[in-house]
Design an enzyme around this catalytic site. Structure first.
Site, PDB file in Angstrom:
ATOM      1  N   HIS A 114       0.920  -1.141   0.000  1.00 56.97           N
ATOM      2  CA  HIS A 114       0.000   0.000   0.000  1.00 56.97           C
ATOM      3  C   HIS A 114       0.953   1.183   0.000  1.00 56.97           C
ATOM      4  CE1 HIS A 114      -3.906  -1.837   0.603  1.00 56.97           C
ATOM      5  NE2 HIS A 114      -3.453  -2.581   1.596  1.00 56.97           N
TER       6      HIS A 114
ATOM      7  N   ARG B  16      -3.763  -0.772  -4.717  1.00 54.12           N
ATOM      8  CA  ARG B  16      -4.311   0.593  -4.749  1.00 54.12           C
ATOM      9  C   ARG B  16      -5.843   0.601  -4.707  1.00 54.12           C
ATOM     10  NH1 ARG B  16      -6.678   4.412  -4.924  1.00 54.12           N
ATOM     11  NH2 ARG B  16      -6.215   6.540  -5.580  1.00 54.12           N
ATOM     12  N   LYS B  17      -6.442  -0.504  -5.094  1.00 59.25           N
ATOM     13  CA  LYS B  17      -7.922  -0.598  -5.141  1.00 59.25           C
ATOM     14  C   LYS B  17      -8.545   0.635  -5.785  1.00 59.25           C
ATOM     15  CE  LYS B  17      -8.555  -3.752  -1.236  1.00 59.25           C
ATOM     16  NZ  LYS B  17      -7.230  -3.648  -0.569  1.00 59.25           N
TER      17      LYS B  17
ATOM     18  N   ASP C 178     -12.657   4.502  -9.451  1.00 58.54           N
ATOM     19  CA  ASP C 178     -13.177   5.751 -10.001  1.00 58.54           C
ATOM     20  C   ASP C 178     -13.463   5.589 -11.496  1.00 58.54           C
ATOM     21  OD1 ASP C 178     -13.727   8.590 -10.260  1.00 58.54           O
ATOM     22  OD2 ASP C 178     -12.433   8.898  -8.512  1.00 58.54           O
TER      23      ASP C 178
HETATM   24  O1  6AU Z   1      -3.421 -10.028   6.956  1.00 57.45           O
HETATM   25  P1  6AU Z   1      -3.879  -8.633   7.301  1.00 57.45           P
HETATM   26  O2  6AU Z   1      -5.271  -8.589   7.832  1.00 57.45           O
HETATM   27  O3  6AU Z   1      -2.921  -7.899   8.168  1.00 57.45           O
HETATM   28  O4  6AU Z   1      -3.849  -7.806   5.928  1.00 57.45           O
HETATM   29  C1  6AU Z   1      -4.672  -8.107   4.832  1.00 57.45           C
HETATM   30  C2  6AU Z   1      -4.290  -7.281   3.627  1.00 57.45           C
HETATM   31  C3  6AU Z   1      -4.484  -5.780   3.805  1.00 57.45           C
HETATM   32  C4  6AU Z   1      -5.809  -5.482   3.130  1.00 57.45           C
HETATM   33  O5  6AU Z   1      -5.818  -4.200   2.545  1.00 57.45           O
HETATM   34  C5  6AU Z   1      -5.898  -6.568   2.060  1.00 57.45           C
HETATM   35  O6  6AU Z   1      -5.132  -7.660   2.529  1.00 57.45           O
HETATM   36  N1  6AU Z   1      -7.270  -7.035   1.759  1.00 57.45           N
HETATM   37  C6  6AU Z   1      -7.761  -7.028   0.436  1.00 57.45           C
HETATM   38  C7  6AU Z   1      -6.921  -6.920  -0.738  1.00 57.45           C
HETATM   39  C8  6AU Z   1      -5.681  -7.603  -0.868  1.00 57.45           C
HETATM   40  O7  6AU Z   1      -7.291  -6.395  -1.716  1.00 57.45           O
HETATM   41  C9  6AU Z   1      -9.108  -7.263   0.196  1.00 57.45           C
HETATM   42  C10 6AU Z   1      -9.938  -7.707   1.231  1.00 57.45           C
HETATM   43  O8  6AU Z   1     -11.097  -8.043   1.033  1.00 57.45           O
HETATM   44  N2  6AU Z   1      -9.402  -7.834   2.483  1.00 57.45           N
HETATM   45  C11 6AU Z   1      -8.094  -7.522   2.758  1.00 57.45           C
HETATM   46  O9  6AU Z   1      -7.688  -7.684   3.916  1.00 57.45           O
HETATM   47  O10 6AU Z   1      -3.422  -5.125   3.123  1.00 57.45           O
END
Ligand code: 6AU
Length: 252
Positions: A63, A94-95, A98
């Site tokens: 990120h 970046r998700k 827009d």
């Molecule tokens: O293992 P964590 O919970 O510390 O981190 C999970 C990572 C974070 C979230 O921004 C991302 O995964 N994420 C995403 C992604 C990858 O797109 C989607 C989602 O539904 N849930 C999620 O946790 O960087």
């Protein structure tokens, strides 16, 4: 649900996008289906983590906008070097969410210049099919379903999101907590061996569950690795758990 999944070798024969091919080749070479999420906030932590976990992962997920001392030269150039040294791809989470024109500006401009260094990016598909046209030099992972409690990615949303995911040539796969068709890659975050949630809405599953039940291709692990006392050891154990769960799911 308990039926055998397509192997990485089988998927490698069928995928078209160069980034899908690279991910599958690295997975097979390293016997790893692990993507480490580097949700750290300084360049030093980011590079230190990449150095430690690099040999064990297929991709490092960033990120980049949470890095407080971001400087292209000091942050991205050494990160690129580490990705070449340890053979992992860079996934910028970046998700985008827009209209196409704005996403194009966010992708190519500003200080981050994501287009110059990311191998693949995440994007919402809420802006519709054409909003993804600007990402034509990278792979796109579409957000089909989210891991958090109360997410609005209902089954009817996911169904529509999948139509775009399957039909857009820039899209290599989806992020989801449900199965998706075999011709694309499934990336599943919300994976942790110790916790079931984080008190802020995140919900966790085990590697075993996501490979067996969802037929995921890649697990995304953040805090399970970077918050660990020994991130390298943690990466090795998620890598082994993930790979063993994948192998098991081939034999059902
Ligand atoms: O293992 P964590 O919970 O510390 O981190 C999970 C990572 C974070 C979230 O921004 C991302 O995964 N994420 C995403 C992604 C990858 O797109 C989607 C989602 O539904 N849930 C999620 O946790 O960087």
């Amino acid at each position: 649900e308990d039926k055998a999944r397509a192997s990485y070798e089988q998927k490698l024969k069928n995928v078209q996008h160069s980034v899908s091919k690279k991910l599958l080749e690295i997975a097979l070479a390293k016997k790893s289906n692990l993507i480490a999420s580097a949700d750290v906030t300084t360049t030093q932590e980011l590079l230190a983590l990449a150095e430690k976990v690099g040999p064990h992962i297929v991709a490092l997920k960033t990120h980049i906008d949470i890095i407080s001392d971001f400087e292209y030269e000091k942050t991205i150039i050494p990160l690129k070097e580490l990705s070449a040294k340890h053979q992992f791809l860079l996934m910028e989470d970046r998700k985008f969410a827009d209209i196409g024109n704005t996403q194009e500006l966010q992708f190519k401009s500003g200080v981050f210049k994501i287009t110059d260094w990311a191998d693949f990016v995440t994007s919402q598909v809420i802006g519709g099919f054409e909003s993804l046209d600007c990402f034509n030099n990278v792979g796109v992972v579409a957000i089909v379903g989210m891991s958090s409690k109360g997410t609005l990615t209902t089954s009817s949303y996911r169904e529509e999101a999948l139509k775009i995911t399957l039909s857009h040539p820039n899209v290599i796969g989806g992020v989801s907590q449900s199965s998706i068709p075999e011709e694309i890659l499934l990336f599943t975050p919300g994976v942790n061996l110790a916790d079931s949630g984080d008190g802020k809405g995140q919900q966790y599953n085990t590697p075993e569950y996501v490979f067996k039940t969802l037929h995921s291709d890649f697990i995304i692990v953040g805090r399970g690795i970077y918050k660990s006392n020994n991130p390298e050891e943690a990466a090795i154990s998620y890598k082994n758990e993930g790979w063993n769960a994948y192998i098991k799911s081939l034999k059902i």
